[in-house]
Design a protein around this motif. Structure first.
Motif, mmCIF file in Angstrom:
data_model
loop_
_atom_site.group_PDB
_atom_site.id
_atom_site.type_symbol
_atom_site.label_atom_id
_atom_site.label_comp_id
_atom_site.label_asym_id
_atom_site.label_seq_id
_atom_site.Cartn_x
_atom_site.Cartn_y
_atom_site.Cartn_z
ATOM 1 N N LYS A 136 -6.011 9.018 -2.663
ATOM 2 C CA LYS A 136 -7.598 9.165 -2.151
ATOM 3 C C LYS A 136 -8.136 8.116 -2.057
ATOM 4 C CE LYS A 136 -6.611 13.803 -1.845
ATOM 5 N NZ LYS A 136 -6.405 14.325 -0.537
ATOM 6 N N ASP A 137 -7.554 6.957 -2.639
ATOM 7 C CA ASP A 137 -8.426 5.934 -3.127
ATOM 8 C C ASP A 137 -7.999 4.703 -1.984
ATOM 9 O OD1 ASP A 137 -6.166 5.607 -4.292
ATOM 10 O OD2 ASP A 137 -6.998 3.819 -5.491
ATOM 11 N N VAL A 138 -7.271 5.006 -1.096
ATOM 12 C CA VAL A 138 -6.534 3.957 -0.098
ATOM 13 C C VAL A 138 -6.729 4.569 1.104
ATOM 14 C CG1 VAL A 138 -4.513 2.829 0.549
ATOM 15 C CG2 VAL A 138 -4.784 3.105 -1.902
ATOM 16 N N ILE A 139 -7.346 3.764 2.323
ATOM 17 C CA ILE A 139 -7.364 3.982 3.626
ATOM 18 C C ILE A 139 -5.959 3.632 4.189
ATOM 19 C CG2 ILE A 139 -8.226 3.605 5.817
ATOM 20 C CD1 ILE A 139 -10.812 3.249 4.125
ATOM 21 N N LYS A 177 -8.009 -1.948 -0.969
ATOM 22 C CA LYS A 177 -7.809 -0.602 -0.910
ATOM 23 C C LYS A 177 -7.400 -0.074 0.508
ATOM 24 C CE LYS A 177 -8.553 0.133 -5.208
ATOM 25 N NZ LYS A 177 -7.484 0.568 -5.909
ATOM 26 N N VAL A 178 -6.397 -0.938 1.336
ATOM 27 C CA VAL A 178 -6.339 -0.456 2.752
ATOM 28 C C VAL A 178 -4.807 -0.956 2.885
ATOM 29 C CG1 VAL A 178 -6.909 -2.713 3.659
ATOM 30 C CG2 VAL A 178 -6.962 -0.578 5.045
ATOM 31 N N ALA A 179 -3.959 -0.102 3.454
ATOM 32 C CA ALA A 179 -2.510 -0.185 3.809
ATOM 33 C C ALA A 179 -2.249 -0.574 5.172
ATOM 34 C CB ALA A 179 -1.830 0.873 2.777
ATOM 35 N N PHE A 180 -1.035 -1.093 5.421
ATOM 36 C CA PHE A 180 -0.394 -1.081 6.839
ATOM 37 C C PHE A 180 1.077 -1.288 6.564
ATOM 38 C CE2 PHE A 180 -1.668 -5.353 5.721
ATOM 39 C CZ PHE A 180 -0.419 -6.051 5.757
ATOM 40 N N VAL A 181 1.857 -1.350 7.681
ATOM 41 C CA VAL A 181 3.146 -1.871 7.539
ATOM 42 C C VAL A 181 3.437 -2.998 8.288
ATOM 43 C CG1 VAL A 181 5.618 -1.167 8.248
ATOM 44 C CG2 VAL A 181 3.960 0.541 7.996
ATOM 45 N N PRO A 182 4.209 -4.068 7.312
ATOM 46 C CA PRO A 182 4.248 -5.243 8.031
ATOM 47 C C PRO A 182 5.337 -5.217 9.008
ATOM 48 C CG PRO A 182 5.140 -5.054 5.839
ATOM 49 C CD PRO A 182 4.672 -3.768 6.043
ATOM 50 N N GLY A 183 5.537 -6.398 9.929
ATOM 51 C CA GLY A 183 6.401 -6.375 10.926
ATOM 52 C C GLY A 183 7.865 -6.554 10.652
ATOM 53 N N SER A 184 8.087 -7.033 9.625
ATOM 54 C CA SER A 184 9.562 -7.643 9.264
ATOM 55 C C SER A 184 10.634 -6.344 9.303
ATOM 56 C CB SER A 184 9.683 -8.489 8.143
ATOM 57 O OG SER A 184 9.071 -7.553 7.079
ATOM 58 N N PRO A 185 10.471 -5.382 8.558
ATOM 59 C CA PRO A 185 11.457 -4.109 8.765
ATOM 60 C C PRO A 185 11.720 -3.784 10.264
ATOM 61 C CG PRO A 185 9.534 -3.655 7.148
ATOM 62 C CD PRO A 185 8.915 -4.748 8.064
#
Length: 505
Positions: free
Chosen positions: A122-125, A441-449
């Motif tokens: 709940k605390d992360v966008i 408090k924000v998340a994304f996916v890095p490109g390397s995978p």
């Protein structure tokens, strides 16, 4: 170990625990070497004070039934009063590295598991997950269908189905495929527990260790993992704004003989790009010429926000070289875990044999609900509604990036799908940004995978379908602030690196 507490009894609780565990040890139910639960854990499960459990364990030790040693916990002894030492324990934890198969040691599910965990915080966008918005799902329609199935006491909805899925749903899927330009029969269709299962099944039934698989680069990272897990050699073909570079692919075909091509030609994951029509035609022609199968992963084809989606590779294939995958998870609810394959009957037969070993068949109730959802006409109207909603969310993210992005950040505006693909400013790496963004408090996916060759640390993928409009704006603002902090820190370090330091004489 089974322990129950009778709070109405006159016997103290710690004595009840002691007597029950003692009885299980003496009867042989608890074998020598069995590790009793830690005092705190057992106390929490029983709803008692930790001291109560500690007193029970002390009584067991006093009778010589258990012993304890730092690092091993409390362990049942083979004989009363036996001295606890490593040699006296007849049971040990298995040597896991020697037990797991080579196949099991080849895969790593931590990325997907971590992304799903982030989506529930709940605390992360989170812009990391590839999940449909829970707000756009047709919950009332599906609830009505499920209630109707239950009220009519339709026990078929709760019984087994054929591994391929029940016939009326396969026929309904044929109707969907006809609208996509693919004229298939129900025996060329099979239901899956999500299209990702289709990738795994294809890897199992087509690939032998050492076979070559060609993928776009970047591409859906669980597909890379699925192919490598069965021992395939995976080669990436770069993409541009028109999709896979067919010229480079043809050069590769002339040098090698790949077993399989995996592509997401429509609203690609992660880049959102589309393979142009001419390249689609060339790809199918090359598959015929070199006799190589194509997996067309079409998870996002219905989510077209401007104009019309381009023709499917499967619609150009008359000879069975294209195995088509799609899913209901991206356009209805992810928890349905229901996808499908359209392929030559011989391929469907092999898929069914492999799936039967894996999970027998896809969820029966989900199949019945989706069948009613399609045949009632509600599915088509739902797609129209979802496209309007996701178009607005895409535009909201695009506009937020335009407002907050640091200089030299580049991003696209896909015509459909789930994702905006960003190239970071020079000197900013995704691996550093992911930690800095976590502070905001924000998340994304890095490109390397998404790359096969260790590249991609200068790219990030942002999902715009899951977060609310408010969170999209706030989350992009936080993410761009994190980028600017990294840029400022880099510039600061460069200034000091360029300064000449004169020693004091």
């Amino acid at each position: 170990m089974r322990v129950t507490i009778n709070r109405e009894a006159d016997t103290p609780v710690y004595v009840q625990i002691f007597e029950q565990v003692r009885r299980q040890i003496l009867s042989g139910e608890l074998l020598p070497g069995f590790r009793l639960p830690p005092e705190r854990k057992l106390a929490e499960s029983l709803g008692v004070n930790r001291t109560t459990v500690l007193n029970a364990y002390r009584e067991l030790k006093a009778e010589g039934l258990v012993g304890s040693r730092v690092g091993n916990g409390t362990i049942v002894l083979a004989y009363p009063d036996e001295e606890l030492n490593p040699g006296s324990i007849s049971s040990q934890e298995p040597t896991w590295n020697q037990i797991f198969s080579q196949y099991a040691n080849n895969f790593n599910s931590y990325m997907v598991k971590d992304l799903l965990a982030l989506a529930n915080r709940k605390d992360v966008i989170s812009f990391a997950t590839g999940i449909a918005s829970p707000e756009t799902g047709p919950i009332q329609i599906l609830k009505g269908i499920e209630q109707e199935l239950v009220e009519q006491e339709n026990y078929k909805a709760l019984l087994h189905t054929p591994t391929e899925g029940f016939t009326s749903l396969r026929e309904a899927v044929c109707c969907l495929m006809h609208k996509r330009g693919v004229y298939c029969r129900y025996d060329e269709v099979m239901l899956l527990s999500g299209s990702q299962q289709g990738i795994d099944l294809a890897a199992r039934i087509i690939i032998d260790p050492g076979d070559l698989v060609v993928v776009e680069e970047p591409t859906f990272f669980p597909a890379i993992q699925a192919f490598k897990t069965v021992g395939a050699r995976v080669i990436g073909i770069p993409i541009d704004d028109k999709g896979m570079r067919i010229d480079i692919f043809e050069q590769l075909l002339q040098r090698y003989r790949p077993k399989l091509i995996y592509t997401i030609p429509t609203f690609q994951n992660p880049s959102g790009t589309e393979m142009e029509l001419d390249r689609r035609k060339q790809l199918v022609e090359l598959a015929y010429k070199y006799r190589v199968l194509i997996i067309e992963d079409d998870a996002y084809g219905d989510l077209c926000y401007e104009g019309h989606a381009l023709p499917l590779l499967k619609s150009m294939d008359n000879d069975g070289y294209v195995i088509y995958l799609s899913t209901f998870s991206k356009i209805v609810y992810p928890g349905l875990r229901l996808g499908w394959i359209v392929a030559h009957k011989k391929v469907v037969k092999k898929f069914a044999a492999a799936k039967q070993i894996m999970d027998l068949h896809s969820n029966s109730l989900s199949q019945w609900i989706i069948e009613r959802f399609i045949t009632s006409g509600s599915f088509a109207s739902h797609i129209h509604k979802v496209c309007a909603e996701y178009r607005a969310r895409r535009d909201a993210m695009y506009n937020a990036l335009s407002q907050y992005a640091p200089k030299d950040l580049l991003w696209n505006r896909p015509r459909g799908g789930y994702y905006i693909w960003c190239k970071l400013p020079e000197g900013v790496s995704a691996s550093k940004l992911i930690s800095k963004a976590a502070e905001h408090k924000v998340a994304f996916v890095p490109g390397s995978p998404f790359f096969t060759s260790g590249q991609g640390d200068d790219f990030i993928r942002l999902n715009f379908t899951f977060a609310t409009f408010k969170d999209i704006n706030e989350g992009i603002k936080r993410l761009c602030e994190a980028m600017k902090e990294l840029i400022d820190h880099k510039d600061h370090d460069e200034i000091y690196a360029d300064m000449e330091i004169n020693p004091i004489v």
